[in-house]
Design an enzyme around this catalytic site. Structure first.
Site, PDB file in Angstrom:
ATOM      1  N   TRP A  99     -45.843  39.578 -19.407  1.00  0.00           N
ATOM      2  CA  TRP A  99     -46.892  38.676 -18.906  1.00  0.00           C
ATOM      3  C   TRP A  99     -48.086  38.669 -19.844  1.00  0.00           C
ATOM      4  O   TRP A  99     -48.683  37.637 -20.098  1.00  0.00           O
ATOM      5  CB  TRP A  99     -47.305  39.063 -17.481  1.00  0.00           C
ATOM      6  CG  TRP A  99     -46.174  38.922 -16.516  1.00  0.00           C
ATOM      7  CD1 TRP A  99     -45.554  39.921 -15.819  1.00  0.00           C
ATOM      8  CD2 TRP A  99     -45.483  37.712 -16.167  1.00  0.00           C
ATOM      9  NE1 TRP A  99     -44.530  39.401 -15.064  1.00  0.00           N
ATOM     10  CE2 TRP A  99     -44.467  38.065 -15.249  1.00  0.00           C
ATOM     11  CE3 TRP A  99     -45.619  36.372 -16.542  1.00  0.00           C
ATOM     12  CZ2 TRP A  99     -43.592  37.125 -14.696  1.00  0.00           C
ATOM     13  CZ3 TRP A  99     -44.748  35.426 -15.992  1.00  0.00           C
ATOM     14  CH2 TRP A  99     -43.761  35.804 -15.083  1.00  0.00           C
ATOM     15  N   ASP A 166     -55.363  40.379 -15.077  1.00  0.00           N
ATOM     16  CA  ASP A 166     -54.260  39.804 -14.302  1.00  0.00           C
ATOM     17  C   ASP A 166     -53.826  40.879 -13.308  1.00  0.00           C
ATOM     18  O   ASP A 166     -53.269  41.901 -13.696  1.00  0.00           O
ATOM     19  CB  ASP A 166     -53.118  39.444 -15.266  1.00  0.00           C
ATOM     20  CG  ASP A 166     -51.871  38.915 -14.548  1.00  0.00           C
ATOM     21  OD1 ASP A 166     -51.847  38.920 -13.300  1.00  0.00           O
ATOM     22  OD2 ASP A 166     -50.930  38.490 -15.243  1.00  0.00           O
ATOM     23  N   LYS A 190     -46.798  38.124  -4.895  1.00  0.00           N
ATOM     24  CA  LYS A 190     -46.314  39.492  -4.992  1.00  0.00           C
ATOM     25  C   LYS A 190     -46.817  40.339  -3.817  1.00  0.00           C
ATOM     26  O   LYS A 190     -46.085  41.127  -3.276  1.00  0.00           O
ATOM     27  CB  LYS A 190     -46.768  40.136  -6.309  1.00  0.00           C
ATOM     28  CG  LYS A 190     -46.492  39.306  -7.563  1.00  0.00           C
ATOM     29  CD  LYS A 190     -45.072  39.392  -8.048  1.00  0.00           C
ATOM     30  CE  LYS A 190     -44.659  38.327  -9.054  1.00  0.00           C
ATOM     31  NZ  LYS A 190     -45.521  38.126 -10.201  1.00  0.00           N
TER      32      LYS A 190
HETATM   33  C1  LIG Z   1     -45.416  37.227 -11.549  1.00  0.00           C
HETATM   34  C2  LIG Z   1     -46.486  37.474 -12.525  1.00  0.00           C
HETATM   35  C3  LIG Z   1     -47.094  36.432 -13.253  1.00  0.00           C
HETATM   36  C4  LIG Z   1     -46.638  34.994 -13.152  1.00  0.00           C
HETATM   37  O1  LIG Z   1     -47.073  34.434 -11.980  1.00  0.00           O
HETATM   38  P1  LIG Z   1     -46.784  32.890 -11.642  1.00  0.00           P
HETATM   39  O2  LIG Z   1     -47.591  32.710 -10.413  1.00  0.00           O
HETATM   40  O3  LIG Z   1     -45.302  32.767 -11.423  1.00  0.00           O
HETATM   41  O4  LIG Z   1     -47.226  32.065 -12.774  1.00  0.00           O
HETATM   42  C5  LIG Z   1     -48.128  36.748 -14.106  1.00  0.00           C
HETATM   43  N1  LIG Z   1     -48.549  38.022 -14.256  1.00  0.00           N
HETATM   44  C6  LIG Z   1     -47.980  39.051 -13.595  1.00  0.00           C
HETATM   45  C7  LIG Z   1     -48.501  40.431 -13.792  1.00  0.00           C
HETATM   46  C8  LIG Z   1     -46.928  38.807 -12.704  1.00  0.00           C
HETATM   47  O5  LIG Z   1     -46.379  39.814 -12.037  1.00  0.00           O
END
Ligand SMILES: *Cc1c(COP(=O)(O)O)cnc(C)c1O
Length: 355
Positions: A99, A166, A190
């Site tokens: 990511w 993030d 998540k």
């Molecule tokens: C799942 C995830 C993403 C991507 O998220 P989307 O909403 O599918 O774009 C980005 N960063 C992390 C750490 C993730 O676990």
């Protein structure tokens, strides 16, 4: 048979969230209409949006001077929106996984990116330390939990420039000192809500400093000014997020969650370390509380498929490791009961005894 949901995302949500959202999809706020067919400008939905933002701030103890925004587009859209809004010439990134790499790729479209450190050579099995953050960069970006590899930065780091994180897969898993961050963002699917809504916590005074023109929809200020109602927000996921926030509050808030998450993770990591068949994949001090990755020891490698089938027969769902790592990954998000971790540990013990 009871299913034990270890999916990495979208992933397990509290039953409270699922039941209340299902009920509102049938009849929202006693309106005699579905949540899916009402105006987002109805006073009933405006109240949902307001309460979701307020509870978000309350639970994370967000200081004055920050805004909470709910948008579509996923965390992946933020990878571009962040440099678009915050970076004039240069930004800095810590490369801790897939990511982070995607975020770096987007930032490079807008200027110079200083990747201060990376653990890519060893398949991201640790969090780099001892790096230097350039003070002439506009911000420093980290991924606090690396969902795929199972490493996590669980301390709020000190950063001489605006810190952007993030937190897609560990938001609400532990108390966070929001004042140390300029921005925190993530996809909700998540640990918070179904897919479709992205949360953004942004310090108001970091905006408005770039020279470029920003398209209206990609400008954070647009959404702050309109309380996430500039255009139609993802109504159903926002409603579901509010239910999870209420559930968090009713269950003792984030400190109580962290305590439970530590217990769950310890239970599983202890078994991985004890069991003769399995071994963890990442540095011990960087182990994630949310995504627990392990593989079969070299000499037992050919048992991997058998264990997967055995665990599946015991009700485990979603324990296959990400395709880039292999082995197993058990995601232990807030809503996962300790009992499910216990069931996985019992399956690991039983499988060990028969081999
Ligand atoms: C799942 C995830 C993403 C991507 O998220 P989307 O909403 O599918 O774009 C980005 N960063 C992390 C750490 C993730 O676990």
């Amino acid at each position: 048979m009871k299913k034990h949901n270890f999916y990495a995302g979208p992933s397990i949500l509290p039953q409270y969230t699922i039941e209340n959202t299902a009920a509102a999809i049938k009849d929202f706020a006693g309106m005699g209409l579905s949540l899916m067919e009402i105006s987002h400008r109805s006073k009933q939905f405006v109240a949902v949006m307001d309460e979701a933002q307020a509870l978000f701030k309350e639970l994370l103890d967000i200081p004055e001077g920050y805004s909470v925004v709910f948008l579509g587009g996923g965390a992946s859209t933020q990878f571009a929106m962040i440099p678009y809004n915050l970076m004039n010439k240069k930004s800095a990134y810590l490369n801790t996984g897939a990511w982070a790499k995607k975020a770096i790729k987007e930032a490079k479209l807008f200027g110079e990116v200083d990747v201060v450190a990376t653990s890519e050579k060893t398949t991201f099995n640790y969090i780099p330390k001892g790096y230097t953050i350039p003070t002439d960069a506009d911000y420093f970006h980290i991924t606090t939990n690396n969902t795929i590899y199972g490493t996590e930065i669980r301390k709020d780091i000190d950063c001489p420039i605006p810190l952007v994180a993030d937190m897609s897969s560990d938001i609400f898993s532990r108390p966070v000192d929001v004042s140390k961050y300029a921005m925190i963002y993530g996809g909700a699917q998540k640990n918070l809500a179904p897919a479709g809504v992205t949360f953004i916590i942004v310090k108001n005074d970091i905006l408005g400093k770039v020279d470029r023109a920003i398209p209206t929809m990609l400008n954070y200020q647009t959404h702050i000014d309109k309380g996430s109602m500039f255009n139609t927000p993802p109504v159903v996921p926002v409603y579901a997020a509010l239910q999870t926030l209420k559930w968090l509050k009713d269950n003792g808030g984030i400190a109580a969650m962290e305590k439970k998450n530590i217990e769950k993770a310890r239970l599983l990591y202890d078994e991985i370390d004890r069991n003769k068949l399995f071994v963890g994949t990442v540095a011990e001090e960087d182990r994630s509380l949310m995504n627990i990755c392990f593989i079969m020891k070299e000499e037992y490698k050919d048992l991997e498929a058998d264990f997967f089938d055995f665990a599946t027969s015991k009700g485990m769902v979603g324990i296959k490791g990400h395709r880039s790592v292999g082995g197993f990954r058990a995601s232990t998000y807030n809503a996962l009961p300790k009992e499910s971790v216990g069931a996985l540990v019992a399956a690991m013990k039983e499988f060990e005894n028969s081999h």
